[in-house]
Design a protein around this motif. Structure first.
Motif, mmCIF file in Angstrom:
data_model
loop_
_atom_site.group_PDB
_atom_site.id
_atom_site.type_symbol
_atom_site.label_atom_id
_atom_site.label_comp_id
_atom_site.label_asym_id
_atom_site.label_seq_id
_atom_site.Cartn_x
_atom_site.Cartn_y
_atom_site.Cartn_z
ATOM 1 N N MET A 1 0.846 -1.199 0.000
ATOM 2 C CA MET A 1 0.000 0.000 0.000
ATOM 3 C C MET A 1 0.878 1.244 0.000
ATOM 4 N N SER A 2 0.388 2.280 -0.638
ATOM 5 C CA SER A 2 1.312 3.389 -0.785
ATOM 6 C C SER A 2 0.607 4.737 -0.827
ATOM 7 N N ASN A 3 -0.399 4.931 -0.015
ATOM 8 C CA ASN A 3 -0.862 6.297 0.173
ATOM 9 C C ASN A 3 -1.108 6.507 1.657
ATOM 10 N N ASN A 4 -1.336 7.760 2.053
ATOM 11 C CA ASN A 4 -1.410 8.062 3.480
ATOM 12 C C ASN A 4 -2.539 7.346 4.182
ATOM 13 N N LEU A 5 -3.664 7.219 3.499
ATOM 14 C CA LEU A 5 -4.822 6.617 4.152
ATOM 15 C C LEU A 5 -4.594 5.140 4.457
ATOM 16 N N SER A 6 -3.698 4.508 3.726
ATOM 17 C CA SER A 6 -3.486 3.078 3.933
ATOM 18 C C SER A 6 -2.970 2.803 5.344
ATOM 19 N N SER A 7 -2.339 3.808 5.965
ATOM 20 C CA SER A 7 -1.798 3.582 7.311
ATOM 21 C C SER A 7 -2.917 3.397 8.342
ATOM 22 N N HIS A 8 -4.137 3.776 7.997
ATOM 23 C CA HIS A 8 -5.276 3.578 8.916
ATOM 24 C C HIS A 8 -5.759 2.135 8.932
ATOM 25 N N PHE A 9 -5.307 1.343 7.959
ATOM 26 C CA PHE A 9 -5.901 0.012 7.797
ATOM 27 C C PHE A 9 -4.951 -1.089 8.237
ATOM 28 N N LEU A 10 -5.525 -2.243 8.528
ATOM 29 C CA LEU A 10 -4.744 -3.349 9.079
ATOM 30 C C LEU A 10 -4.388 -4.384 8.025
ATOM 31 N N LEU A 11 -4.642 -4.058 6.776
ATOM 32 C CA LEU A 11 -4.410 -5.019 5.695
ATOM 33 C C LEU A 11 -2.925 -5.364 5.560
ATOM 34 N N ARG A 12 -2.644 -6.589 5.143
ATOM 35 C CA ARG A 12 -1.261 -7.048 5.000
ATOM 36 C C ARG A 12 -0.505 -6.214 3.972
ATOM 37 N N GLU A 13 0.700 -5.847 4.307
ATOM 38 C CA GLU A 13 1.531 -5.015 3.419
ATOM 39 C C GLU A 13 1.927 -5.751 2.138
ATOM 40 N N ASP A 14 2.019 -7.076 2.222
ATOM 41 C CA ASP A 14 2.531 -7.825 1.063
ATOM 42 C C ASP A 14 1.426 -8.184 0.064
ATOM 43 N N VAL A 15 0.209 -7.763 0.341
ATOM 44 C CA VAL A 15 -0.892 -8.061 -0.584
ATOM 45 C C VAL A 15 -1.421 -6.754 -1.168
ATOM 46 N N THR A 16 -1.603 -6.742 -2.487
ATOM 47 C CA THR A 16 -2.277 -5.608 -3.133
ATOM 48 C C THR A 16 -3.764 -5.917 -3.074
ATOM 49 N N PHE A 17 -4.428 -5.282 -2.145
ATOM 50 C CA PHE A 17 -5.800 -5.681 -1.817
ATOM 51 C C PHE A 17 -6.799 -4.884 -2.658
ATOM 52 N N LEU A 18 -7.339 -5.527 -3.690
ATOM 53 C CA LEU A 18 -8.285 -4.854 -4.593
ATOM 54 C C LEU A 18 -9.661 -5.494 -4.494
ATOM 55 N N ASN A 19 -9.949 -6.028 -3.319
ATOM 56 C CA ASN A 19 -11.235 -6.708 -3.137
ATOM 57 C C ASN A 19 -11.955 -6.251 -1.877
ATOM 58 N N HIS A 20 -12.071 -4.939 -1.730
ATOM 59 C CA HIS A 20 -12.853 -4.427 -0.593
ATOM 60 C C HIS A 20 -14.295 -4.934 -0.679
ATOM 61 N N GLY A 21 -14.773 -5.138 -1.904
ATOM 62 C CA GLY A 21 -16.180 -5.491 -2.102
ATOM 63 C C GLY A 21 -16.620 -6.769 -1.400
ATOM 64 N N SER A 22 -15.749 -7.743 -1.261
ATOM 65 C CA SER A 22 -16.223 -9.017 -0.712
ATOM 66 C C SER A 22 -16.539 -8.940 0.777
#
Ligand SMILES: Cc1ncc(COP(=O)(O)O)c(C=O)c1O
Length: 390
Positions: A1-22
């Motif tokens: 992840m590479s924007n400021n807002l990503s620091s608010h989230f707990l998602l794994r750094e090694d995954v490009t998470f493009l599935n918020h929808g599920s």
């Protein structure tokens, strides 16, 4: 992840998470509020669950109702949209020959729900094919109106569809259903937080929506809305302390002093209410971070990404722009084994994205949330290019 807002989230750094929808993703402050509720419950369960249950549960209803353009007596917390929709589907007094009108874009768990109801009641499911590509509101409404008969009792529609990520223009169909005495039931699993919702203006009889997807509340938080005039048609799936043998007409009081609709569904034996109690924290987080502006930004990035993929593949989109979900895009890709492509994207590129087949379309459905960035979209496009040899 590479924007400021990503620091608010707990998602794994090694995954490009493009599935918020599920399943959504919950920001850290909201997750902490959720855990704080769990701790408070654990420290004095009798006080929390025994003496103050309705008091605790009311505040999220009041705050969420305000956000959704209704009142706290007309919505109740449920674990997920599937549960809310099952409460409605399994309550209705359907008879052999009655028709349930729906579309060919519905979510599989709900298709099964209606199949179950149809088998139990003898009602018939009528599936309308929505013309594709969807270019005008009239195409959508006319297809549904053509499917309405004097036997239609239920109109069941997704507000935002799952596989095809379309924002259905449901307003006129819902109004027409009311006019004809047909109950409208809306699957809004993806709508809250992605679009501005006003339940009373929409005027559907029943509406279920998730707080755990685009509102970013913890998993297991959702709501069911019912118009006051139709609340008495519902029964809870679980009979518990809140059930009432008294009148359920508008204005009646339930076992705990709320509307009977709320009390019957809210009280379901012992359970963990923490996800629901954290809904106000999710709304606070969104307000403090001006999340509707972020939604607009995400929406622009989703459209740009879909346009770039379309240019690369030469495959046209499933609908005109105004019918696409703001933060999701169902991007047609060449014919393939979807499970294999999904696996390659995850294992070789670290990209989490759903890839599926819907009718004769092969689709990669990208979700764009505040933690995503353009470089992640570049990575997706280059991975798709490599896989398909563009
Ligand atoms: C259109 C639609 N309806 C219902 C659901 C089910 O949501 P839940 O599992 O939270 O009940 C989903 C899940 O993605 C969905 O896309």
């Amino acid at each position: 992840m590479s924007n400021n807002l990503s620091s608010h989230f707990l998602l794994r750094e090694d995954v490009t998470f493009l599935n918020h929808g599920s399943y959504g993703a919950c920001p850290r402050p909201v997750f902490e509020a959720y855990q704080a509720w769990q701790l408070e419950l654990e420290r004095e369960p009798v006080e929390f669950l025994g003496r103050k249950p309705t008091e605790n549960m009311r505040l999220p209803r009041e705050i969420l109702a305000k956000e959704l353009g209704t009142t706290a007596e007309n919505i109740v917390g449920v674990t997920n949209s599937t549960t809310g929709l099952n409460i409605v589907a399994q309550s209705l007094d359907l008879r052999p020959g009655d028709q349930i009108l729906t579309t060919d874009h519905e979510y599989s768990a709900l298709e099964k729900t209606w199949a179950y109801v149809a088998r139990k009641t003898g009602a018939e499911i009528v599936v309308v094919k929505i013309p594709m590509p969807l270019e005008t509101e009239a195409q959508f409404t006319d297809a549904l109106l053509a499917g309405m008969t004097d036997r239609t009792r239920v109109l069941f529609l997704s507000h935002i569809t799952s596989a095809t990520a379309l924002l259905f223009p449901i307003e006129r169909a819902v109004a027409e259903a009311r006019h004809r005495g047909i109950l409208s039931i809306i699957d809004g699993a993806h709508a809250p937080g992605q679009i501005h919702l006003n339940l009373e203006t929409l005027g559907a009889d029943f509406y279920a929506g998730n707080c755990h997807k685009w509102m970013m509340a913890p998993k297991g938080s959702a709501f069911l809305y019912a118009r006051p005039e139709v609340q008495n048609l519902l029964n809870p799936l679980v009979i518990s302390h809140g059930w009432t043998t008294q009148s359920k007409d508008p204005g009646a009081r339930g076992a705990f002093g709320n509307s009977p609709f709320v009390d019957e569904i809210e009280m379901q034996g012992t359970r963990d209410p923490a996800p629901w109690l954290a809904v106000p924290a999710a709304l606070k987080f969104r307000a403090e971070n001006d999340w509707w502006a972020i939604t607009d930004h995400c929406s622009a990035l989703a459209r740009e990404t879909a346009a770039r993929v379309a240019e690369m593949t030469g495959l046209s989109p499933l609908s005109a722009e105004q019918f696409r979900a703001p933060q999701m895009a169902a991007m047609p890709i060449p014919e393939c084994d979807p499970l294999e492509v999904r696996k390659i994207l995850f294992e070789r590129y670290g990209i989490e994205i759903p890839v599926h087949r819907w009718q004769n379309h092969h689709i990669a459905r990208v979700s764009v949330q505040g933690y995503n960035s353009r470089p992640q979209m570049d990575k997706l496009i280059s991975a798709l290019g490599e896989i398909f040899g563009f």
